[in-house]
Design a protein around this motif. Sequence first.
Motif, PDB file in Angstrom:
ATOM      1  N   PRO A 110       0.828  -1.211   0.000  1.00  0.00           N
ATOM      2  CA  PRO A 110       0.000   0.000   0.000  1.00  0.00           C
ATOM      3  C   PRO A 110       0.858   1.254   0.000  1.00  0.00           C
ATOM      4  N   HIS A 111       0.336   2.313  -0.635  1.00  0.00           N
ATOM      5  CA  HIS A 111       1.097   3.556  -0.792  1.00  0.00           C
ATOM      6  C   HIS A 111       1.621   4.098   0.527  1.00  0.00           C
ATOM      7  N   LEU A 138       4.080   0.087  -5.331  1.00  0.00           N
ATOM      8  CA  LEU A 138       3.081   0.654  -4.423  1.00  0.00           C
ATOM      9  C   LEU A 138       1.757   0.851  -5.151  1.00  0.00           C
ATOM     10  N   HIS A 139       0.729   0.133  -4.672  1.00  0.00           N
ATOM     11  CA  HIS A 139      -0.634   0.237  -5.204  1.00  0.00           C
ATOM     12  C   HIS A 139      -1.604  -0.010  -4.060  1.00  0.00           C
ATOM     13  N   ASP A 140      -2.714   0.711  -4.044  1.00  0.00           N
ATOM     14  CA  ASP A 140      -3.754   0.450  -3.042  1.00  0.00           C
ATOM     15  C   ASP A 140      -4.858  -0.395  -3.667  1.00  0.00           C
ATOM     16  N   ARG A 141      -4.482  -1.539  -4.197  1.00  0.00           N
ATOM     17  CA  ARG A 141      -5.464  -2.421  -4.826  1.00  0.00           C
ATOM     18  C   ARG A 141      -4.958  -3.854  -4.744  1.00  0.00           C
ATOM     19  N   THR A 142      -5.875  -4.796  -4.926  1.00  0.00           N
ATOM     20  CA  THR A 142      -5.493  -6.194  -5.003  1.00  0.00           C
ATOM     21  C   THR A 142      -5.108  -6.518  -6.437  1.00  0.00           C
ATOM     22  N   ALA A 153       0.947  -9.680  -1.958  1.00  0.00           N
ATOM     23  CA  ALA A 153       0.596  -8.265  -1.748  1.00  0.00           C
ATOM     24  C   ALA A 153       0.331  -8.050  -0.269  1.00  0.00           C
ATOM     25  N   LEU A 154       0.684  -6.878   0.207  1.00  0.00           N
ATOM     26  CA  LEU A 154       0.349  -6.457   1.572  1.00  0.00           C
ATOM     27  C   LEU A 154      -0.821  -5.497   1.472  1.00  0.00           C
ATOM     28  N   ARG A 155      -1.880  -5.768   2.214  1.00  0.00           N
ATOM     29  CA  ARG A 155      -3.101  -4.968   2.106  1.00  0.00           C
ATOM     30  C   ARG A 155      -3.557  -4.518   3.488  1.00  0.00           C
ATOM     31  N   VAL A 156      -4.122  -3.320   3.526  1.00  0.00           N
ATOM     32  CA  VAL A 156      -4.702  -2.784   4.756  1.00  0.00           C
ATOM     33  C   VAL A 156      -6.216  -2.795   4.602  1.00  0.00           C
ATOM     34  N   GLY A 157      -6.909  -3.377   5.580  1.00  0.00           N
ATOM     35  CA  GLY A 157      -8.361  -3.475   5.507  1.00  0.00           C
ATOM     36  C   GLY A 157      -8.805  -4.894   5.234  1.00  0.00           C
ATOM     37  N   ASP A 158     -10.107  -5.071   5.129  1.00  0.00           N
ATOM     38  CA  ASP A 158     -10.659  -6.401   4.882  1.00  0.00           C
ATOM     39  C   ASP A 158     -10.381  -6.846   3.449  1.00  0.00           C
ATOM     40  N   ILE A 159     -10.307  -8.144   3.247  1.00  0.00           N
ATOM     41  CA  ILE A 159     -10.079  -8.731   1.929  1.00  0.00           C
ATOM     42  C   ILE A 159     -11.360  -9.414   1.478  1.00  0.00           C
ATOM     43  N   PRO A 160     -12.101  -8.796   0.551  1.00  0.00           N
ATOM     44  CA  PRO A 160     -13.375  -9.388   0.142  1.00  0.00           C
ATOM     45  C   PRO A 160     -13.231 -10.554  -0.832  1.00  0.00           C
ATOM     46  N   ASP A 161     -12.043 -10.746  -1.381  1.00  0.00           N
ATOM     47  CA  ASP A 161     -11.839 -11.772  -2.405  1.00  0.00           C
ATOM     48  C   ASP A 161     -11.576 -13.130  -1.741  1.00  0.00           C
ATOM     49  N   PRO A 162     -12.511 -14.079  -1.845  1.00  0.00           N
ATOM     50  CA  PRO A 162     -12.313 -15.372  -1.189  1.00  0.00           C
ATOM     51  C   PRO A 162     -11.345 -16.283  -1.937  1.00  0.00           C
ATOM     52  N   SER A 163     -10.907 -15.877  -3.132  1.00  0.00           N
ATOM     53  CA  SER A 163     -10.052 -16.746  -3.936  1.00  0.00           C
ATOM     54  C   SER A 163      -8.580 -16.633  -3.572  1.00  0.00           C
ATOM     55  N   VAL A 164      -8.225 -15.731  -2.654  1.00  0.00           N
ATOM     56  CA  VAL A 164      -6.820 -15.578  -2.274  1.00  0.00           C
ATOM     57  C   VAL A 164      -6.589 -16.104  -0.865  1.00  0.00           C
ATOM     58  N   VAL A 165      -5.346 -16.461  -0.592  1.00  0.00           N
ATOM     59  CA  VAL A 165      -4.944 -16.825   0.767  1.00  0.00           C
ATOM     60  C   VAL A 165      -4.571 -15.541   1.497  1.00  0.00           C
ATOM     61  N   ALA A 166      -5.110 -15.332   2.693  1.00  0.00           N
ATOM     62  CA  ALA A 166      -4.847 -14.108   3.450  1.00  0.00           C
ATOM     63  C   ALA A 166      -4.293 -14.464   4.832  1.00  0.00           C
ATOM     64  N   MET A 230     -13.395  17.633   2.947  1.00  0.00           N
ATOM     65  CA  MET A 230     -12.365  17.103   2.051  1.00  0.00           C
ATOM     66  C   MET A 230     -12.435  15.585   2.060  1.00  0.00           C
ATOM     67  N   TYR A 231     -12.317  14.996   0.876  1.00  0.00           N
ATOM     68  CA  TYR A 231     -12.227  13.552   0.729  1.00  0.00           C
ATOM     69  C   TYR A 231     -10.859  13.212   0.144  1.00  0.00           C
ATOM     70  N   THR A 232     -10.225  12.185   0.656  1.00  0.00           N
ATOM     71  CA  THR A 232      -8.958  11.730   0.096  1.00  0.00           C
ATOM     72  C   THR A 232      -8.833  10.239   0.326  1.00  0.00           C
ATOM     73  N   ASP A 233      -8.058   9.572  -0.536  1.00  0.00           N
ATOM     74  CA  ASP A 233      -7.800   8.146  -0.319  1.00  0.00           C
ATOM     75  C   ASP A 233      -6.375   7.928   0.166  1.00  0.00           C
ATOM     76  N   ASN A 234      -5.700   9.034   0.561  1.00  0.00           N
ATOM     77  CA  ASN A 234      -4.301   8.936   0.949  1.00  0.00           C
ATOM     78  C   ASN A 234      -4.106   9.369   2.399  1.00  0.00           C
ATOM     79  N   LEU A 235      -3.461   8.515   3.161  1.00  0.00           N
ATOM     80  CA  LEU A 235      -3.278   8.776   4.593  1.00  0.00           C
ATOM     81  C   LEU A 235      -2.398   9.994   4.841  1.00  0.00           C
ATOM     82  N   TYR A 236      -1.358  10.166   4.043  1.00  0.00           N
ATOM     83  CA  TYR A 236      -0.469  11.301   4.235  1.00  0.00           C
ATOM     84  C   TYR A 236      -1.152  12.615   3.873  1.00  0.00           C
ATOM     85  N   ALA A 237      -1.992  12.599   2.835  1.00  0.00           N
ATOM     86  CA  ALA A 237      -2.741  13.813   2.483  1.00  0.00           C
ATOM     87  C   ALA A 237      -3.709  14.179   3.604  1.00  0.00           C
TER      88      ALA A 237
END
Length: 314
Positions: A110-111, A138-142, A153-166, A230-237
């Motif tokens: 993740p970014h 660096l990508h904020d996606r699966t 991949a390292l991800r923050v948050g829930d993983i909705p995709d049941p086809s991957v090992v988490a 303000m809306y943002t998808d970036n923690l640093y912003a």
Amino acid sequence: MNLDLNGVVSTADRMMLVETFVRIVDAGSLSAAARLLETTQPTISRRLKTLEKSLGVRLLQRSTHAMKLTDDGMRCYTRAKELLAGWQEFESEIRGAGEEPVGLLRVIAPHAFGQQQLVAPLAEYLARYPKMAVDWTLHDRTPDFIAEGIDCALRVGDIPDPSVVAIRLGEVPRIVVCAPAVLAGREPPTHPEQLAALPWIAVSSFYRNEVALTHRQSGETLRFAIQPRMYTDNLYAMRSAALLGVGAAIGSSWAVREELDAGRLVQLMPDWEAAPLPIQLIYPPARFYPARLRRFIDIMKVAVPQAFGILPPP
């Protein structure tokens, strides 16, 4: 590549041809397979033709815009995957559990975390295994693991995709913060619902127009609507905007600790927290996992919680 007088592929080349065919199918095109195998598209095309000639069947139907497996190709692909997995497993057993990883590991991170906190565990991995290199993207996606040739991949948050090992590495606490200027002329809030009257910064990946907070002792959860400025998808912003007094925000505790200690930000309602965010390592299911990935997982399980000072996984 060696052929005998009858056009039969030498034993040494057969596994390479099989792997190339599997890569073509998984990646979706000859050009994508060439990138994954670090070679040229003409080379990939030549290998495919050689495999088809050796087997005496057509494996792929190709046009300018599409590629499709034939019936023979489908059977070949299924058996080829099994063959490759079996060969990798065989190699691993012969070399033993102490096998040192060699080669390139491709990781999506993740970014926000991938720029700083996760680099320390990455550096530990590279120091421990000097024959390894890592492609750290660096990508904020699966990702599409197979098509993109990504190992994990390292991800923050829930993983909705049941086809991957988490694998859950831990959880990051989240708290409500704002700059002192946001509270100027206001009574400090004493109840979560009073936070609704403040200007807000929304981290759109996790909350937009509603906030849920849970009391640390009682476990009571309250929800209330917010009207973000303000809306943002970036923690640093988000952190930068909070420091400038744009509004209140919910942030990972590690990301704002320095600002809290320096008094540039203040924590609101410290007895109430947002749900912690899980940090997870994900990868595609397989019968066999190479040493480069197994060793990386082992290090991440220990190093990531230490790097963040985060809660252990439940």
